[in-house]
Design a protein around this motif. Structure first.
Motif, mmCIF file in Angstrom:
data_model
loop_
_atom_site.group_PDB
_atom_site.id
_atom_site.type_symbol
_atom_site.label_atom_id
_atom_site.label_comp_id
_atom_site.label_asym_id
_atom_site.label_seq_id
_atom_site.Cartn_x
_atom_site.Cartn_y
_atom_site.Cartn_z
ATOM 1 N N THR A 54 0.282 15.471 -12.074
ATOM 2 C CA THR A 54 -0.111 16.431 -11.282
ATOM 3 C C THR A 54 -0.366 15.600 -9.736
ATOM 4 O OG1 THR A 54 -0.901 18.090 -12.509
ATOM 5 C CG2 THR A 54 -1.368 18.439 -10.116
ATOM 6 N N LEU A 55 0.512 16.069 -8.652
ATOM 7 C CA LEU A 55 0.276 15.317 -7.399
ATOM 8 C C LEU A 55 -0.467 16.260 -6.474
ATOM 9 C CD1 LEU A 55 4.201 14.003 -7.147
ATOM 10 C CD2 LEU A 55 1.898 12.813 -7.947
ATOM 11 N N GLY A 56 -1.231 15.598 -5.674
ATOM 12 C CA GLY A 56 -1.948 16.360 -4.709
ATOM 13 C C GLY A 56 -2.899 15.450 -3.881
ATOM 14 N N SER A 57 -3.820 16.149 -3.129
ATOM 15 C CA SER A 57 -4.784 15.475 -2.350
ATOM 16 C C SER A 57 -5.991 15.433 -2.719
ATOM 17 C CB SER A 57 -4.957 16.158 -0.802
ATOM 18 O OG SER A 57 -5.119 17.331 -1.059
ATOM 19 N N PHE A 58 -6.243 15.857 -3.946
ATOM 20 C CA PHE A 58 -7.256 15.939 -4.722
ATOM 21 C C PHE A 58 -7.691 14.707 -5.541
ATOM 22 C CE2 PHE A 58 -3.976 17.808 -6.996
ATOM 23 C CZ PHE A 58 -4.047 17.251 -8.310
ATOM 24 N N LEU A 59 -8.782 14.585 -6.130
ATOM 25 C CA LEU A 59 -9.066 13.166 -6.971
ATOM 26 C C LEU A 59 -8.425 13.313 -8.063
ATOM 27 C CD1 LEU A 59 -11.070 10.852 -7.332
ATOM 28 C CD2 LEU A 59 -12.584 12.282 -8.716
ATOM 29 N N GLY A 60 -7.767 12.227 -8.370
ATOM 30 C CA GLY A 60 -6.815 12.011 -9.610
ATOM 31 C C GLY A 60 -5.489 12.686 -9.151
ATOM 32 N N GLY A 61 -5.076 12.821 -7.857
ATOM 33 C CA GLY A 61 -3.584 13.483 -7.527
ATOM 34 C C GLY A 61 -2.769 12.270 -7.373
ATOM 35 N N HIS A 62 -2.875 11.261 -7.590
ATOM 36 C CA HIS A 62 -1.941 10.208 -7.470
ATOM 37 C C HIS A 62 -1.289 10.045 -6.150
ATOM 38 C CE1 HIS A 62 -1.911 9.893 -12.004
ATOM 39 N NE2 HIS A 62 -1.785 11.190 -11.908
ATOM 40 N N SER A 63 -2.658 9.953 -5.218
ATOM 41 C CA SER A 63 -1.950 9.669 -3.865
ATOM 42 C C SER A 63 -2.962 8.547 -3.499
ATOM 43 C CB SER A 63 -2.574 10.810 -3.036
ATOM 44 O OG SER A 63 -2.010 10.414 -1.646
ATOM 45 N N PRO A 64 -2.267 7.572 -2.893
ATOM 46 C CA PRO A 64 -0.818 7.264 -2.560
ATOM 47 C C PRO A 64 0.017 6.581 -3.640
ATOM 48 C CG PRO A 64 -2.039 5.533 -1.644
ATOM 49 C CD PRO A 64 -3.170 6.116 -2.352
ATOM 50 N N SER A 65 1.157 6.975 -3.855
ATOM 51 C CA SER A 65 2.020 6.138 -4.730
ATOM 52 C C SER A 65 3.543 6.841 -4.500
ATOM 53 C CB SER A 65 1.599 7.133 -6.364
ATOM 54 O OG SER A 65 2.053 8.496 -6.156
ATOM 55 N N ASN A 66 4.194 5.897 -5.096
ATOM 56 C CA ASN A 66 5.830 6.107 -5.038
ATOM 57 C C ASN A 66 6.202 7.509 -5.605
ATOM 58 O OD1 ASN A 66 6.046 3.764 -3.806
ATOM 59 N ND2 ASN A 66 7.480 2.950 -5.110
ATOM 60 N N ALA A 67 5.392 8.122 -6.709
ATOM 61 C CA ALA A 67 5.864 9.212 -7.086
ATOM 62 C C ALA A 67 5.553 10.704 -6.127
ATOM 63 C CB ALA A 67 4.562 9.892 -8.205
ATOM 64 N N VAL A 68 4.502 10.534 -5.398
ATOM 65 C CA VAL A 68 4.267 11.095 -4.092
ATOM 66 C C VAL A 68 5.566 11.099 -3.018
ATOM 67 C CG1 VAL A 68 3.044 11.744 -1.901
ATOM 68 C CG2 VAL A 68 1.918 11.185 -4.190
ATOM 69 N N CYS A 69 5.925 9.775 -2.860
ATOM 70 C CA CYS A 69 7.224 9.426 -2.104
ATOM 71 C C CYS A 69 8.564 10.420 -2.496
ATOM 72 C CB CYS A 69 7.625 7.914 -1.903
ATOM 73 S SG CYS A 69 6.274 6.927 -0.916
ATOM 74 N N MET A 70 8.588 10.097 -3.895
ATOM 75 C CA MET A 70 9.637 10.946 -4.377
ATOM 76 C C MET A 70 9.556 12.258 -4.105
ATOM 77 S SD MET A 70 11.275 10.942 -8.279
ATOM 78 C CE MET A 70 10.463 12.407 -8.931
ATOM 79 N N TRP A 71 8.424 13.018 -4.424
ATOM 80 C CA TRP A 71 7.973 14.210 -4.119
ATOM 81 C C TRP A 71 8.439 14.891 -2.380
ATOM 82 C CZ3 TRP A 71 8.655 18.900 -6.106
ATOM 83 C CH2 TRP A 71 8.087 19.974 -5.303
ATOM 84 N N GLN A 72 7.920 13.833 -1.547
ATOM 85 C CA GLN A 72 8.057 13.978 -0.315
ATOM 86 C C GLN A 72 9.327 14.121 0.081
ATOM 87 O OE1 GLN A 72 5.562 10.914 1.074
ATOM 88 N NE2 GLN A 72 3.980 12.393 1.630
ATOM 89 N N ARG A 73 10.310 13.204 -0.759
ATOM 90 C CA ARG A 73 11.762 13.186 -0.332
ATOM 91 C C ARG A 73 12.364 14.312 -0.647
ATOM 92 N NH1 ARG A 73 15.042 10.493 2.036
ATOM 93 N NH2 ARG A 73 13.647 8.666 2.415
ATOM 94 N N ILE A 74 12.029 15.074 -1.610
ATOM 95 C CA ILE A 74 12.216 16.398 -2.109
ATOM 96 C C ILE A 74 11.967 17.493 -1.185
ATOM 97 C CG2 ILE A 74 11.748 18.332 -3.978
ATOM 98 C CD1 ILE A 74 11.625 15.943 -5.974
#
Length: 186
Positions: A54-74
């Motif tokens: 799970t990606l998000g701005s919450f604790l444990g939401g894997h931010s910052p990361s390249n997974a978030v970059c891929m989601w932002q590209r989507i």
């Protein structure tokens, strides 16, 4: 040893086993996929995103990361509306799951008729697969699969390497691995 001592040890063992079972059940399937550090898949690509972290701005939401970059590209490819009221710009792809990314995620969840919570969980990540088209390569394990994400506004190339790891092209045209634990796409 007396009967009272045996009962205490048996009671401690039962409590320990119950605690271990509870902790084992607490690990979510969504985070289990992220635990190896990569967005990955095998065999048919249409279900690769169904069990991602799970990606998000919450604790444990894997931010910052390249997974978030891929989601932002989507989000960019879909033309999702950011908090500015305009389509999510390519300049916002930075790996940080902030207000613009959360707003654009909610917009996309609404458009895709999903629960609108601003988090990228199994349903939201999983829905993205319908826009991911095979353009070459093979779905066999150990083979590279070439894909293109075709959004409402833009398209971008992706690939799944021989280890099953997803890669995407950044705005400079460089290939980036979609990992949960590092950031190299900003």
């Amino acid at each position: 040893m007396n009967l009272s001592g045996k009962r205490s040890r048996v009671g401690a063992a039962v409590i320990g086993a119950a605690l271990a079972a509870t902790l084992g059940l607490g690990a979510s399937p969504a985070s289990a996929k992220a635990s190896d550090g990569w967005v990955r898949g095998y065999d048919k690509h249409i279900d690769d995103f169904d069990d991602e972290g799970t990606l998000g701005s919450f604790l444990g939401g894997h931010s910052p990361s390249n997974a978030v970059c891929m989601w932002q590209r989507i989000l960019w490819a879909e033309g999702a509306t950011a908090s500015t009221g305009r389509p999510f710009p390519e300049a916002f792809i930075n790996g940080y799951f902030g207000e613009d990314t959360q707003t654009a995620t909610k917009w996309l969840q609404e458009r895709w008729h999903l629960d609108v919570d601003g988090r990228v969980g199994n349903q939201t990540f999983g829905k993205a697969h319908i826009h991911n088209f095979q353009t070459g390569g093979s779905t066999d394990r150990g083979e590279t699969l070439y894909l293109e994400y075709r959004g409402r506004s833009h398209s971008f190339p992706m690939r799944r390497n021989t280890e099953g790891k997803y890669l995407f092209k950044d705005s400079d045209g460089d290939w980036r691995q979609a990992g949960y634990d590092y950031l190299s796409c900003d």
